[in-house]
Write a protein that holds these residues in place. Structure first.
Motif, PDB file in Angstrom:
ATOM      1  N   THR A   1       0.884  -1.112   0.030  1.00  0.00           N
ATOM      2  CA  THR A   1      -0.143   0.275   0.159  1.00  0.00           C
ATOM      3  C   THR A   1       1.169   1.290   0.302  1.00  0.00           C
ATOM      4  N   ILE A   2       0.648   2.087  -1.323  1.00  0.00           N
ATOM      5  CA  ILE A   2       0.943   4.021  -1.108  1.00  0.00           C
ATOM      6  C   ILE A   2       0.004   4.127  -1.273  1.00  0.00           C
ATOM      7  N   VAL A   3       0.536   5.358   0.352  1.00  0.00           N
ATOM      8  CA  VAL A   3      -1.289   6.684   1.142  1.00  0.00           C
ATOM      9  C   VAL A   3      -0.003   7.879   0.700  1.00  0.00           C
ATOM     10  N   ASP A   4      -0.890   8.696   0.375  1.00  0.00           N
ATOM     11  CA  ASP A   4      -0.258   9.962   0.059  1.00  0.00           C
ATOM     12  C   ASP A   4      -1.234  10.506   1.114  1.00  0.00           C
ATOM     13  N   ALA A   5      -1.428  11.153   2.334  1.00  0.00           N
ATOM     14  CA  ALA A   5      -2.400  12.135   2.633  1.00  0.00           C
ATOM     15  C   ALA A   5      -2.183  13.252   2.780  1.00  0.00           C
TER      16      ALA A   5
ATOM     17  N   SER B   1      -1.237  15.145   9.067  1.00  0.00           N
ATOM     18  CA  SER B   1      -0.845  13.728   7.334  1.00  0.00           C
ATOM     19  C   SER B   1      -0.857  12.595   7.848  1.00  0.00           C
ATOM     20  N   THR B   2       0.129  12.015   8.687  1.00  0.00           N
ATOM     21  CA  THR B   2       1.008  11.515   9.313  1.00  0.00           C
ATOM     22  C   THR B   2      -0.515  10.309  10.173  1.00  0.00           C
ATOM     23  N   ARG B   3      -1.527  11.165  10.837  1.00  0.00           N
ATOM     24  CA  ARG B   3      -2.077  10.751  11.702  1.00  0.00           C
ATOM     25  C   ARG B   3      -3.474   9.555  10.708  1.00  0.00           C
ATOM     26  N   THR B   4      -3.754  10.176  10.139  1.00  0.00           N
ATOM     27  CA  THR B   4      -5.098  10.196   8.119  1.00  0.00           C
ATOM     28  C   THR B   4      -4.111   8.968   7.232  1.00  0.00           C
ATOM     29  N   ALA B   5      -3.168   9.025   7.644  1.00  0.00           N
ATOM     30  CA  ALA B   5      -2.517   8.032   6.308  1.00  0.00           C
ATOM     31  C   ALA B   5      -2.109   6.820   6.984  1.00  0.00           C
ATOM     32  N   LEU B   6      -2.097   6.960   8.222  1.00  0.00           N
ATOM     33  CA  LEU B   6      -2.197   5.967   9.298  1.00  0.00           C
ATOM     34  C   LEU B   6      -3.149   5.174   9.595  1.00  0.00           C
ATOM     35  N   THR B   7      -4.194   5.562   9.422  1.00  0.00           N
ATOM     36  CA  THR B   7      -5.635   5.154  10.002  1.00  0.00           C
ATOM     37  C   THR B   7      -5.926   5.063   8.240  1.00  0.00           C
ATOM     38  N   VAL B   8      -5.434   5.714   7.028  1.00  0.00           N
ATOM     39  CA  VAL B   8      -5.851   4.639   5.519  1.00  0.00           C
ATOM     40  C   VAL B   8      -4.878   3.654   5.870  1.00  0.00           C
ATOM     41  N   THR B   9      -3.641   3.168   6.085  1.00  0.00           N
ATOM     42  CA  THR B   9      -2.744   2.255   6.098  1.00  0.00           C
ATOM     43  C   THR B   9      -3.936   1.025   6.432  1.00  0.00           C
ATOM     44  N   HIS B  10      -4.045   1.068   7.733  1.00  0.00           N
ATOM     45  CA  HIS B  10      -4.614   0.343   8.821  1.00  0.00           C
ATOM     46  C   HIS B  10      -5.669  -0.709   8.375  1.00  0.00           C
ATOM     47  N   ALA B  11      -6.913   0.863   7.852  1.00  0.00           N
ATOM     48  CA  ALA B  11      -7.684   0.262   7.291  1.00  0.00           C
ATOM     49  C   ALA B  11      -7.879  -0.681   6.212  1.00  0.00           C
ATOM     50  N   VAL B  12      -7.000  -0.080   5.270  1.00  0.00           N
ATOM     51  CA  VAL B  12      -6.722  -1.274   4.271  1.00  0.00           C
ATOM     52  C   VAL B  12      -6.155  -2.553   4.705  1.00  0.00           C
ATOM     53  N   ARG B  13      -5.048  -2.706   4.752  1.00  0.00           N
ATOM     54  CA  ARG B  13      -4.765  -3.375   6.308  1.00  0.00           C
ATOM     55  C   ARG B  13      -5.209  -4.586   6.359  1.00  0.00           C
ATOM     56  N   THR B  14      -6.526  -3.856   7.159  1.00  0.00           N
ATOM     57  CA  THR B  14      -7.858  -5.071   7.646  1.00  0.00           C
ATOM     58  C   THR B  14      -8.597  -5.397   6.621  1.00  0.00           C
TER      59      THR B  14
ATOM     60  N   GLN C   1     -14.948  12.633   8.519  1.00  0.00           N
ATOM     61  CA  GLN C   1     -15.003  13.290   7.395  1.00  0.00           C
ATOM     62  C   GLN C   1     -14.284  14.397   6.074  1.00  0.00           C
ATOM     63  N   ASN C   2     -12.813  14.479   7.076  1.00  0.00           N
ATOM     64  CA  ASN C   2     -11.927  15.058   6.855  1.00  0.00           C
ATOM     65  C   ASN C   2     -10.893  14.568   6.270  1.00  0.00           C
ATOM     66  N   VAL C   3     -11.121  13.333   5.946  1.00  0.00           N
ATOM     67  CA  VAL C   3      -9.827  11.806   5.921  1.00  0.00           C
ATOM     68  C   VAL C   3      -9.729  12.426   4.720  1.00  0.00           C
ATOM     69  N   MET C   4      -8.795  12.758   3.673  1.00  0.00           N
ATOM     70  CA  MET C   4      -8.416  12.976   2.182  1.00  0.00           C
ATOM     71  C   MET C   4      -6.947  12.277   1.801  1.00  0.00           C
TER      72      MET C   4
END
Length: 428
Positions: free
Chosen positions: A246-250, A257-270, A294-297
């Motif tokens: 997974t490559i994420v750019d929050a 932005s680190t928190r957003t990226a970490l949230t996305v990668t954990h969701a993808v991993r699950t 709702q601000n996650v992008m």
């Protein structure tokens, strides 16, 4: 009150000096009043026009006194010296008279002669006139005044030297304090950076060791002041042996932005470990996170690679395409359309499937690598040519080498992430 008329500068100076001496004025004050009246009357006297000096002394009930000297200039005579610039400032009146008011000592000496006894008057009207002083006596008074002036000048020079020395010591102390503060600030910045880098390293996935597969990554923050950012990656092995990347750019920079990226990668991993199809993971990630924030992008690129067959599958959510460089140098971008997490209608429109052959090089990256120039297309062309040039290097050197070459001339700073994947040839 007594008045006298003078026709020469010397006579005026002698009279003023005797008045000051009779009232026991200090030598320095005596010199100032003599010079002040002499400079004021010089223009008229040198032109042969007489001036009038009126002297008055007054005693107060508290033992203090005041000597008033009024210099009357000829009618129509302009004061040649600004009164506030005289050795002893005077007060010019409308009738052409300049007045000086000099405080007398608290307890006047008993021998102090009255003004009337000092100023020259017509012989028939003089009362208690003192004997004229000789030229030597006048010179002695001038020498006394000069010595007082020199002593005052020496005192001021000594005070000036002391002040300069104190100022130099103060400046030295302030400079030393600035150096200490700067050193302390630098220590705090380094400690801050070490803490954030330790946090960033803790967020990175553990190194992944898969037989026949080389993986390497390079990450650089937009600024040393914020060593974490929104560019993040994740890799792990699925139960069937397929490698997931997974490559994420929050959106944004720094800790948020680190928190957003970490949230996305954990969701993808699950979702990936639960066995959801690759083409559905982008949309499902948005659906999971939207109710909480709702601000996650974020943009993201997902890859599945079978290290045995080399089968490569890609899903995309508004992210730059992966770059495939064949062993013979042929290169192409693997384009997959889609919209990222937090975008309207999120999800990957399809899954692109291709085969990664032995010694081929796959480059996954964030837009900080290609959009540091004015034209992103130029960045993509430079990335392709750079990857071709470095494809023969060991895999662990490729991401950092590409990043250094791409970021030699940056118009705007951004977080950058480059990840290289290569299937090793048999026996390597």
């Amino acid at each position: 009150m007594t008045s006298a008329t003078f026709r020469t500068p010397a006579a005026l100076r002698r009279a003023v000096r005797r008045i000051a001496l009779a009232h026991r004025l200090p030598a320095e004050d005596r010199a100032r009043i003599v010079l002040a009246l002499g400079e004021t009357a010089a223009g008229a006297l040198n032109a042969g026009r007489p001036v009038t000096l009126t002297a008055t002394d007054e005693a107060g009930d508290d033992g203090t006194g005041r000597l008033t000297l009024a210099l009357g200039l000829p009618r129509g005579e302009d004061v040649q010296v600004m009164t506030d610039q005289l050795p002893l400032p005077g007060e010019a009146t409308a009738d052409g008279t300049v007045v000086w008011r000099v405080p007398l000592p608290m307890t006047p000496a008993p021998a102090a002669a009255p003004v009337a006894a000092v100023l020259p008057r017509p012989a028939a009207r003089r009362v208690g006139v003192v004997a004229p002083r000789t030229g030597d006596a006048d010179l002695a008074l001038v020498d006394e005044e000069l010595r007082a002036a020199l002593a005052r000048a020496d005192h001021l020079a000594d005070e000036h030297r002391k002040l300069k020395h104190e100022l130099a010591e103060t400046n030295s102390g302030v400079l030393a304090l600035y150096v200490q503060l700067e050193e302390r600030d630098e220590e705090l910045r380094k400690a801050h950076g070490r803490t954030l880098r330790a946090l960033e390293d803790a967020l990175r996935p553990r190194p992944l060791h898969v037989d026949g597969l080389d993986l390497a990554v390079h990450y650089a923050p937009a600024s040393d002041d914020t060593p974490t950012g929104g560019d993040l990656y994740d890799w792990f092995t699925l139960p069937d042996g397929t490698v997931h990347i997974t490559i994420v750019d929050a959106l944004g920079h720094g800790i948020t932005s680190t928190r957003t990226a970490l949230t996305v990668t954990h969701a993808v991993r699950t979702l990936a470990l639960e066995g959801h199809p690759l083409e559905s993971i982008v949309a499902r990630t948005d659906a999971i996170l939207a109710p909480f924030d709702q601000n996650v992008m974020a943009t993201l690129l997902l890859a599945h690679l079978d290290p045995v067959s080399g089968k490569l599958s890609l899903a995309n959510g508004s992210h730059p395409p992966a770059l495939l460089v064949r062993a013979d140098g042929e290169a192409s971008y693997l384009e997959v359309r889609g919209r990222g997490v937090g975008f309207p209608l999120p999800g990957s429109e399809r899954v692109l499937t291709t085969t990664l052959r032995r010694d081929d090089l796959l480059i996954l990256y964030t837009d900080g690598l290609t959009e540091s120039r004015r034209d992103p297309r130029e960045g993509e062309q430079r990335l392709m040519s750079t990857a071709r040039r470095y494809r023969v290097r060991p895999t662990e050197d490729v991401p950092a080498s590409i990043a250094r070459a791409m970021l030699t001339d940056v118009l705007h700073e951004d977080d950058t992430l480059a990840l290289a994947v290569r299937l090793r040839s048999p026996g390597v």
